[in-house]
Structures are given as C-alpha cells and as structure tokens.
Scaffold this motif. Structure first.
Motif: not given
Length: 361
Positions: A55-57, A94-95, A112, A114, A120
């Motif tokens: 999971i990226t930005d 989104d994240c 991730v 974060p 988060t």
C-alpha cells in the motif's frame, strides 16, 4: 442370444473405455493445473505460500513501481505473491481504505507507507492483533504495532541534501570571481520544497539534517539562507501549479531549489526548462527516473539523491517472511542511498535500460 451377449460385452467395454478416458482426462487436468500453478504469471493462478499486499501513497511514480518490482521479484523467488493493492480495482482508496481492504481479505502480510493519522495507527494495530504482520516502508509509524520499518534515516538523508547544498554554494561563489563587484553574490538563497499534505514528522527530521549539515560547514554556514515552501502533492497538476508560482515571481527566485521526492523533482525540472532558468538556478532532486537521469545528462539538474528501491522492496518481503517463519524480525532495515551527478548519470541510465531489457519477454 449370441448377438445379445456380444452387445452386452461391447457395451461394457465401451463403458470401461469411457471411464478410462474420464479418469485419464481428470488426471491430465490435475497435472496441467499443477503445472499452471507453478508457471503462470501474477494474475492469481500461480500457487504461493503467502499473499502480501503493498500500500503506497497513491502516487503512480517510478519510485513506487520500482519498490513493487523489487518486492514482487523477491517474493516470487521465495514463494510469496505480492500485490500492489488498489492498482487494478478502478476505485479510489486512501491509505486507511486500503488497510481496511487488506484486513478484510485476510492477507498474510501488509507493506504500507503510512501517515501519522490516528486512524492509520489504529488499523495497523488491528491488522497485527488479527495475526497480519505489518511492515512500514519509506515512512514509519513508530507509535503503531508494526513489526519492522524498511527505509532510510531521514536525518542522514537530510545530511546528504545539506552536503549537496554546500557543493552548490561553492559553485555559485566560484562564479563570483568572474562577475563585476556589484553583481557578486554575498549570500546564497536555497528553497526546500516540502509537502503541504504531509501528516508526519519525517520531512521535519530531514530538514533538521539539512540545517545541521550546513551549520557544520565552516566555510558556508553563514552564507546559505535556507527557506521552506509547502507544495501541494495530492496530484501532479497541483504540484506543477505550486512550483510554477515560484518561477512567476522573478524578484525572489532562489539560487538553489531542493526537491524531496520524485514528483517535485520532475515538476521543478520542467519549470526550469519552461522559464529558461537552466544554468541560472541549481536543482537538487530525488530519485532516478528516466526523466531525471536525462535532466542530469543535460546538466539541468545538479545532482539527485536516490534510494535502492529494489532493495527496499525485497527487504519488506524478507521482513514479513522472517517474522512469519520465526516470530522475530529486525526492527529496522536500512536501505542503501547514493548521489547521482551529471558525470555518472550515464552509468545509471545504462543499468536501468539493461534491467528493463532483461524483464521484457
């Protein structure tokens, strides 16, 4: 009666033959299925021991593509399937949304980048509590229950930037020797482009590293004036507009512009070209995309600081594998960094093209 007996025998033989064909076909199907499970591409058909997600930005940059490729390649070698979560869904998450999705899918591990938002942190903790280990990458969330962090020291990265700033200042003051007295610079103005939507302290730590590196330079400590500017990075267009605004005000243009990510580096380079400032302003960038390397070859960018993204991705999967296998893992994996200059940009360009050629069928 003889005809009836022959008919019965023929029918039995036919049934037996059909059974043999069905059994043979099923066995063949099973064999081919197993072969496909070990030979097909990453579309979910291949059998893997574990399923991880990255999971990226949300920014589709070469940086994150390279991190993913590094994680994917290492995973394939060690029986783990790595998915870039959200890439093919066609929906915008989104994240936190992607973390919820990964938890719901009961994946074996999460990688991730974060932020520091409470939501988060709570979701990372929830994942770990449910038996899904989480590795943070590039940016950390130290308050969470993540099992490991893979990245670089932001302070050390700032030190690299600070040293590059001093090198640029030296070049600027060297030019003073050939200028009339009234045109000579007695102070160098540097502008560091920060992220306006950053919800963590990583860039603040990085900026401290820049400041301290400059302060330690006895020759230029009092001659470099460092300012910061928050840039919108929620999309390419907003970043371009924010950076172009800098160049519109010609009276306050900095001598050196410092970019802390790939997007701002590319946008600043394009602005330098569009406003004919190449050779008049110095740009210190981040990462090594084809665009950035070409800009270095043309000496439009002075230098760029890059991270070994393939190593970064591989370390993330290694950390998850190690934790799931033994229950323990190092708290921090340090990724290699380097500085690329116009003089060695060709080497990096050749290496990138060779890697691309090897990946193509």
């Amino acid at each position: 009666m003889k005809h009836s007996a022959r008919y019965v025998h023929a029918s039995v033989a036919l049934v037996i033959l059909m059974v043999i064909i069905v059994i043979g076909s099923f066995a063949f199907f099973q064999i081919k299925t197993k072969q496909l499970a070990h030979n097909t591409s990453d579309v979910g058909e291949k059998y893997y021991d574990r399923h991880y997600v990255l999971i990226t930005d949300g920014m589709n940059t070469k940086f994150w593509e390279s991190v993913y490729e590094g994680a994917k390649a290492y995973g394939e070698q060690h029986g783990s399937f790595v998915e870039l979560l959200g890439e093919a869904t066609g929906e915008s998450y989104d994240c936190q949304g992607l973390l919820k999705k990964a938890i719901a899918e009961k994946v074996d591990g999460i990688i991730v980048m974060p932020d520091q938002a409470y939501g988060t942190r709570w979701l990372i903790d929830e994942a770990v509590d449910r038996g899904i280990p989480v590795v943070t990458v590039y940016q950390d969330n130290t308050a969470s229950k993540r099992i490991s962090y893979v990245g670089v020291s932001n302070y050390n990265l700032g030190t690299l930037y600070g040293n590059q700033l001093c090198s640029c200042a030296e070049k600027i003051f060297f030019k003073n020797y050939n200028l009339p007295e009234d045109e000579k610079k007695h102070e160098v103005n540097a502008l560091v482009l920060m992220s306006a939507d950053a919800a963590d302290t990583s860039e603040s730590i990085l900026f401290s590293g820049i400041q301290n590196a400059v302060k330690k330079n006895e020759k230029y400590a009092n001659l470099i004036n460092i300012q910061t500017l928050a840039i919108e990075t929620r999309g390419t267009f907003s970043a371009e507009e924010s950076i172009r605004d800098i160049f519109m005000n010609t009276a306050s243009l900095p001598d050196i512009i410092v970019c802390l990510d790939e997007l701002k580096t590319t946008c600043a380079y394009q602005a330098l070209v569009d406003y004919n400032k190449v050779g008049q302003m110095y740009e210190i960038g981040f990462y090594q995309s084809d665009t950035i390397l070409k800009a270095l070859q043309r000496r439009a960018i002075t230098s760029t600081i890059t991270i070994d993204t393939n190593q970064m991705g591989a370390y993330c999967v290694e950390a998850l594998d190690e934790y799931l296998s033994g229950g323990y893992v190092s708290d921090y994996y340090s990724v290699d960094t380097s500085v690329i200059y116009p003089d060695n940009a060709n080497k990096y360009m050749e290496e990138a093209h060779n890697e691309q050629a090897m990946e193509e069928p």
